[in-house]
Write a protein that holds these residues in place. Structure first.
Motif, short mmCIF file in Angstrom:
data_model
loop_
_atom_site.label_atom_id
_atom_site.label_comp_id
_atom_site.label_asym_id
_atom_site.label_seq_id
_atom_site.Cartn_x
_atom_site.Cartn_y
_atom_site.Cartn_z
N GLN B 22 0.83 -1.21 0.00
CA GLN B 22 0.00 0.00 0.00
C GLN B 22 0.86 1.26 0.00
OE1 GLN B 22 -2.21 -1.05 3.52
NE2 GLN B 22 -4.03 -1.61 2.37
N ARG B 50 -9.85 -0.58 -11.44
CA ARG B 50 -10.61 -1.76 -11.85
C ARG B 50 -10.46 -2.85 -10.78
NH1 ARG B 50 -7.97 -5.14 -16.48
NH2 ARG B 50 -7.01 -6.12 -14.67
N ASP B 51 -9.26 -2.96 -10.26
CA ASP B 51 -8.97 -4.03 -9.29
C ASP B 51 -8.98 -3.57 -7.85
OD1 ASP B 51 -8.59 -5.69 -11.47
OD2 ASP B 51 -6.46 -5.21 -11.60
N THR B 53 -10.69 -0.69 -4.97
CA THR B 53 -11.75 0.29 -4.76
C THR B 53 -11.16 1.69 -4.61
OG1 THR B 53 -13.14 -1.39 -3.77
CG2 THR B 53 -13.71 0.89 -3.27
N PHE B 54 -10.02 1.78 -3.91
CA PHE B 54 -9.37 3.09 -3.70
C PHE B 54 -7.92 3.05 -4.19
CE2 PHE B 54 -12.68 2.70 -0.36
CZ PHE B 54 -13.54 3.67 -0.86
N SER B 57 -5.31 1.00 -2.35
CA SER B 57 -5.77 -0.37 -2.07
C SER B 57 -6.13 -0.57 -0.60
CB SER B 57 -4.69 -1.38 -2.50
OG SER B 57 -5.24 -2.67 -2.50
N LEU B 59 -9.15 -0.15 2.68
CA LEU B 59 -10.57 -0.40 2.90
C LEU B 59 -11.38 0.89 2.79
CD1 LEU B 59 -12.79 -2.44 3.78
CD2 LEU B 59 -12.15 -1.99 6.16
N ARG B 94 -14.92 3.71 -16.72
CA ARG B 94 -15.97 3.39 -15.75
C ARG B 94 -15.44 3.31 -14.32
NH1 ARG B 94 -18.04 -2.37 -17.86
NH2 ARG B 94 -17.30 -1.63 -19.86
N HIS B 95 -14.21 2.83 -14.16
CA HIS B 95 -13.69 2.66 -12.79
C HIS B 95 -13.30 4.00 -12.17
CE1 HIS B 95 -14.02 -1.50 -13.74
NE2 HIS B 95 -13.18 -1.38 -14.75
N PHE B 97 -14.71 6.82 -12.99
CA PHE B 97 -15.98 7.51 -12.72
C PHE B 97 -16.64 6.97 -11.45
CE2 PHE B 97 -16.89 8.86 -17.42
CZ PHE B 97 -15.77 9.66 -17.38
N ARG B 98 -16.58 5.69 -11.25
CA ARG B 98 -17.14 5.07 -10.04
C ARG B 98 -16.46 5.67 -8.80
NH1 ARG B 98 -14.36 2.37 -6.47
NH2 ARG B 98 -13.18 1.30 -8.07
N TYR B 102 -17.87 8.25 -5.88
CA TYR B 102 -17.79 7.96 -4.44
C TYR B 102 -17.24 9.18 -3.69
CZ TYR B 102 -16.86 5.63 -0.03
OH TYR B 102 -16.86 5.32 1.30
N ASN B 105 -19.37 12.43 -3.47
CA ASN B 105 -20.44 12.32 -2.48
C ASN B 105 -19.89 12.32 -1.06
OD1 ASN B 105 -22.86 12.25 -4.08
ND2 ASN B 105 -22.11 10.31 -4.88
N LEU B 106 -18.77 11.63 -0.88
CA LEU B 106 -18.12 11.62 0.44
C LEU B 106 -17.77 13.04 0.88
CD1 LEU B 106 -16.79 9.73 2.67
CD2 LEU B 106 -14.66 10.14 1.44
N ILE B 128 -11.51 -9.34 -19.48
CA ILE B 128 -10.05 -9.32 -19.47
C ILE B 128 -9.55 -10.49 -20.29
CG2 ILE B 128 -8.00 -9.37 -18.02
CD1 ILE B 128 -9.67 -8.32 -15.74
#
Lengths: 188, 129
Positions: B22, B50-51, B53-54, B57, B59, B94-95, B97-98, B102, B105-106, B128
């Motif tokens: 990390q 893509r792999d 979330t943040f 890496s 939580l 897409r990833h 933008f996702r 987030y 909004n946060l 893939i």
């Protein structure tokens, strides 16, 4: 009085979602749910406060401050999908269900969107965790969004240590059972 | 310190000790920021998100997410507004933008400054090879 959840470690589909939900409730407020384990192929996967019906929903409903549901209908829909479509072992059918989940997660971090996971995520993650077919599908990134979403929860001890706590408790049960037997042998 | 970082600090999101891996991600994105090459790294960022979330890496999001977000938000808005084929841009990023969605909004970015996202736009399934 605290609630009681009994998890059957030998069930064909282990109720991981129930166990994780109880762990989440206990994390928010210690000793909210007393978790017990049984090792019995014939017993129900889980029993919450004496009932074996819709246990996951019952746990979620028992802790509204913990499982904040902005959309009850959507949550219920995903709990149903988790229970009926994500636990199946038929590869073709499972692939379709995972594709559906993957689409939902295209532009959403969590299943219902938003900033925090909800009961829908817990239900689906738990269902997938119990399904032996899923491990390699996640690892091979067949459904990229599902893999990304699933991996996130592996960083959360409340989720990923559920399995460990189950195995440990089952080992203790076994130990207790065999030491009991030995005693009998000794008596005879 | 930027307003967004100040805002982020008020959210009381705990910052856990980073693993070696990390830490490496953190350094990587910080150096992208310093070099001013965020736009050039957007494809790479999409691949990473893509792999993960943040960006580190973790939580939960970190300050690095917020700092990079500040640079990426205007870029994403530009990408969406300057195309005729929104679906194509969504599919490609897409990833990112996702992740932008987030964070906006946060951090409660005012709706007029947000990237407007259609969460239900039907996108081609990503495979893939």
């Amino acid at each position: 009085m605290s609630a009681t959840l009994v998890i059957n470690g030998k069930a064909p589909v282990v109720a991981y979602a129930d166990l994780i939900a109880a762990r989440i409730a206990n994390n928010a407020k210690p000793e909210s749910v007393k978790v017990e384990f049984v090792d019995d192929k014939k017993a129900a996967p889980s029993t919450f406060n004496g009932s074996t019906e819709n246990t996951f929903q019952a746990i979620v409903d028992a802790f509204p401050q913990v499982f904040i549901d902005s959309n009850k209908e959507e949550t219920a829909k995903w709990i149903k999908i988790a229970n009926e479509e994500l636990v199946i072992k038929n590869f073709q059918k499972l692939s379709q269900s995972l594709e559906h989940l993957d689409t939902q997660l295209n532009l959403r971090t969590f299943i219902l969107g938003g900033l925090h996971y909800t009961a829908a995520d817990v239900a689906c993650w738990g269902a997938l965790r119990s399904n032996g077919m899923v491990g390699s599908i996640i690892k091979n990134k067949v459904d990229v969004n599902v893999s990304r979403w699933y991996t996130l929860f592996e960083l959360d001890p409340l989720f990923h240590e559920a399995h460990e706590s189950l195995t440990k408790s089952l080992q203790e049960l076994k130990k207790a059972a065999t030491s009991g037997k030995k005693k009998e042998v000794h008596k005879a | 310190m930027s307003d967004l970082i100040t805002k982020f600090k008020t959210l009381s999101i705990s910052s856990p000790a980073l693993s070696r891996e990390q830490n490496a991600f953190n350094t990587q994105w910080q150096s992208v920021l310093k070099s001013g090459q965020v736009e050039q790294q957007l494809d790479q960022m999409n691949l990473f998100l893509r792999d993960n979330t943040f960006l580190v890496s973790t939580l939960q999001p970190t300050e690095t997410d917020v700092e990079v977000f500040e640079a990426v938000l205007p870029l994403s808005k530009q990408l969406v507004s300057s195309t005729k084929d929104v679906k194509d841009v969504y599919a490609k990023y897409r990833h990112v933008f996702r992740w932008v969605d987030y964070l906006q909004n946060l951090l409660a970015v005012p709706s007029g400054d947000q990237l407007t996202l259609n969460h239900d736009l039907e996108l081609p399934r990503e495979i893939i090879e």
